[in-house]
Design a protein around this motif. Sequence first.
Motif, mmCIF file in Angstrom:
data_model
loop_
_atom_site.group_PDB
_atom_site.id
_atom_site.type_symbol
_atom_site.label_atom_id
_atom_site.label_comp_id
_atom_site.label_asym_id
_atom_site.label_seq_id
_atom_site.Cartn_x
_atom_site.Cartn_y
_atom_site.Cartn_z
ATOM 1 N N ASN A 28 0.863 -1.181 0.000
ATOM 2 C CA ASN A 28 0.000 0.000 0.000
ATOM 3 C C ASN A 28 0.899 1.231 0.000
ATOM 4 N N PRO A 29 0.353 2.413 -0.200
ATOM 5 C CA PRO A 29 1.199 3.609 -0.269
ATOM 6 C C PRO A 29 2.078 3.823 0.958
ATOM 7 N N SER A 30 1.555 3.528 2.148
ATOM 8 C CA SER A 30 2.341 3.710 3.369
ATOM 9 C C SER A 30 3.532 2.756 3.409
ATOM 10 N N ILE A 31 3.289 1.499 3.016
ATOM 11 C CA ILE A 31 4.361 0.498 2.993
ATOM 12 C C ILE A 31 5.424 0.863 1.973
ATOM 13 N N LEU A 32 4.994 1.260 0.782
ATOM 14 C CA LEU A 32 5.949 1.603 -0.274
ATOM 15 C C LEU A 32 6.750 2.847 0.075
ATOM 16 N N ALA A 33 6.124 3.792 0.776
ATOM 17 C CA ALA A 33 6.820 5.025 1.145
ATOM 18 C C ALA A 33 8.033 4.742 2.031
ATOM 19 N N LYS A 34 7.970 3.661 2.819
ATOM 20 C CA LYS A 34 9.074 3.317 3.708
ATOM 21 C C LYS A 34 10.306 2.816 2.952
ATOM 22 N N SER A 35 10.123 2.433 1.692
ATOM 23 C CA SER A 35 11.258 1.904 0.929
ATOM 24 C C SER A 35 12.278 2.980 0.587
ATOM 25 N N GLY A 36 11.810 4.223 0.501
ATOM 26 C CA GLY A 36 12.731 5.331 0.219
ATOM 27 C C GLY A 36 13.153 5.448 -1.228
ATOM 28 N N GLU A 37 12.485 4.716 -2.134
ATOM 29 C CA GLU A 37 12.830 4.830 -3.544
ATOM 30 C C GLU A 37 11.561 4.955 -4.374
ATOM 31 N N PRO A 38 11.684 5.367 -5.637
ATOM 32 C CA PRO A 38 10.499 5.543 -6.474
ATOM 33 C C PRO A 38 9.613 4.299 -6.503
ATOM 34 N N MET A 39 8.312 4.534 -6.487
ATOM 35 C CA MET A 39 7.321 3.462 -6.393
ATOM 36 C C MET A 39 7.516 2.384 -7.454
ATOM 37 N N PHE A 40 7.619 2.783 -8.709
ATOM 38 C CA PHE A 40 7.676 1.786 -9.777
ATOM 39 C C PHE A 40 8.978 1.002 -9.750
ATOM 40 N N ASP A 41 10.064 1.663 -9.417
ATOM 41 C CA ASP A 41 11.342 0.947 -9.289
ATOM 42 C C ASP A 41 11.237 -0.140 -8.237
ATOM 43 N N HIS A 42 10.596 0.202 -7.121
ATOM 44 C CA HIS A 42 10.511 -0.759 -6.020
ATOM 45 C C HIS A 42 9.558 -1.900 -6.365
ATOM 46 N N LEU A 43 8.445 -1.593 -7.003
ATOM 47 C CA LEU A 43 7.516 -2.653 -7.404
ATOM 48 C C LEU A 43 8.169 -3.614 -8.385
ATOM 49 N N ARG A 44 9.000 -3.079 -9.286
ATOM 50 C CA ARG A 44 9.692 -3.959 -10.234
ATOM 51 C C ARG A 44 10.700 -4.851 -9.513
ATOM 52 N N LYS A 45 11.310 -4.346 -8.461
ATOM 53 C CA LYS A 45 12.236 -5.169 -7.676
ATOM 54 C C LYS A 45 11.484 -6.299 -6.979
ATOM 55 N N ILE A 46 10.305 -5.979 -6.449
ATOM 56 C CA ILE A 46 9.493 -7.011 -5.809
ATOM 57 C C ILE A 46 9.111 -8.083 -6.818
ATOM 58 N N ARG A 47 8.687 -7.642 -8.000
ATOM 59 C CA ARG A 47 8.303 -8.593 -9.038
ATOM 60 C C ARG A 47 9.473 -9.496 -9.427
ATOM 61 N N GLN A 48 10.653 -8.919 -9.480
ATOM 62 C CA GLN A 48 11.832 -9.710 -9.839
ATOM 63 C C GLN A 48 12.084 -10.805 -8.805
ATOM 64 N N ILE A 49 11.826 -10.496 -7.531
ATOM 65 C CA ILE A 49 12.031 -11.476 -6.460
ATOM 66 C C ILE A 49 10.979 -12.586 -6.520
ATOM 67 N N ILE A 50 9.726 -12.210 -6.661
ATOM 68 C CA ILE A 50 8.654 -13.197 -6.525
ATOM 69 C C ILE A 50 8.310 -13.900 -7.836
ATOM 70 N N GLY A 51 8.645 -13.285 -8.965
ATOM 71 C CA GLY A 51 8.331 -13.892 -10.257
ATOM 72 C C GLY A 51 6.930 -13.556 -10.738
ATOM 73 N N ARG A 52 6.672 -13.837 -11.998
ATOM 74 C CA ARG A 52 5.382 -13.493 -12.600
ATOM 75 C C ARG A 52 4.275 -14.464 -12.205
ATOM 76 N N ASP A 53 4.633 -15.608 -11.636
ATOM 77 C CA ASP A 53 3.605 -16.571 -11.256
ATOM 78 C C ASP A 53 2.976 -16.252 -9.903
ATOM 79 N N LYS A 54 3.536 -15.259 -9.183
ATOM 80 C CA LYS A 54 2.984 -14.856 -7.891
ATOM 81 C C LYS A 54 2.135 -13.593 -8.046
ATOM 82 N N LEU A 55 1.217 -13.383 -7.126
ATOM 83 C CA LEU A 55 0.361 -12.196 -7.154
ATOM 84 C C LEU A 55 1.092 -10.988 -6.565
ATOM 85 N N LEU A 56 0.905 -9.833 -7.187
ATOM 86 C CA LEU A 56 1.485 -8.590 -6.684
ATOM 87 C C LEU A 56 0.402 -7.520 -6.720
#
Length: 224
Positions: A28-56
């Motif tokens: 959520n926005p509050s969780i992503l804000a804690k990452s300290g980096e741009p939203m889309f960059d961080h979401l792409r990093k999460i996707r890279q970790i979990i893969g396309r077969d997992k829900l994001l």
Amino acid sequence: MKLLLDTANLEDIKEGMEYYPMIGVTTNPSILAKSGEPMFDHLRKIRQIIGRDKLLFAQVMGETYEEMMADAKRMVEEVDEDLHIKVPMTQEGLKAIKAMKAQGYKVLATAVFSAQQAMLAGAAGADFVAPYISRMMQAGMDAYAIIEEIAIAYEEHSIETKIIAASFKHSVQVEKCILAGSPYITATLPIYKQMLAEPLTDVAVKGFQSDWQNAFDGVLPHKM
């Protein structure tokens, strides 16, 4: 019963995916804000970790229908078409959910606090609905009864929307939500660790180790 991690912490995601039966990650926005980096960059990093077969899951920030629709379009373009869009359960959000589903988006109705809201989200075609358990309880609401009401309504009217119970302060709340009828849970890694922790298991394991040591000098089965 399906489990998701409610975090944007990359180390927690790596650990959770390695050790626990996770099917995806919610943010959520509050969780992503804690990452300290741009939203889309961080979401792409999460996707890279979990893969396309997992829900994001990631949430729109706009308040109006037009803003929510624009947010959703940009988020899918920046991350991927499998991204689930979280939409707050407001009147503008309900309109956006209807339109997003018509356009083929994957949608979660979030910040849900009543069975009535969940019924509207289901009628609008939301893939998921996220009731906020701890916040309900803080407001003096019977969160588990609400989960049960939603589950019954969905089953009786053949609504395909899935409940993802969210917002937990301790593991007992997770257990009670599952028993009340929530097929999906999203919680932090510490909550799942609470679910796993049991002193009696530790005592039993130490007993097994002691018995094995006495009988076979501690030689492990794969080395025998």
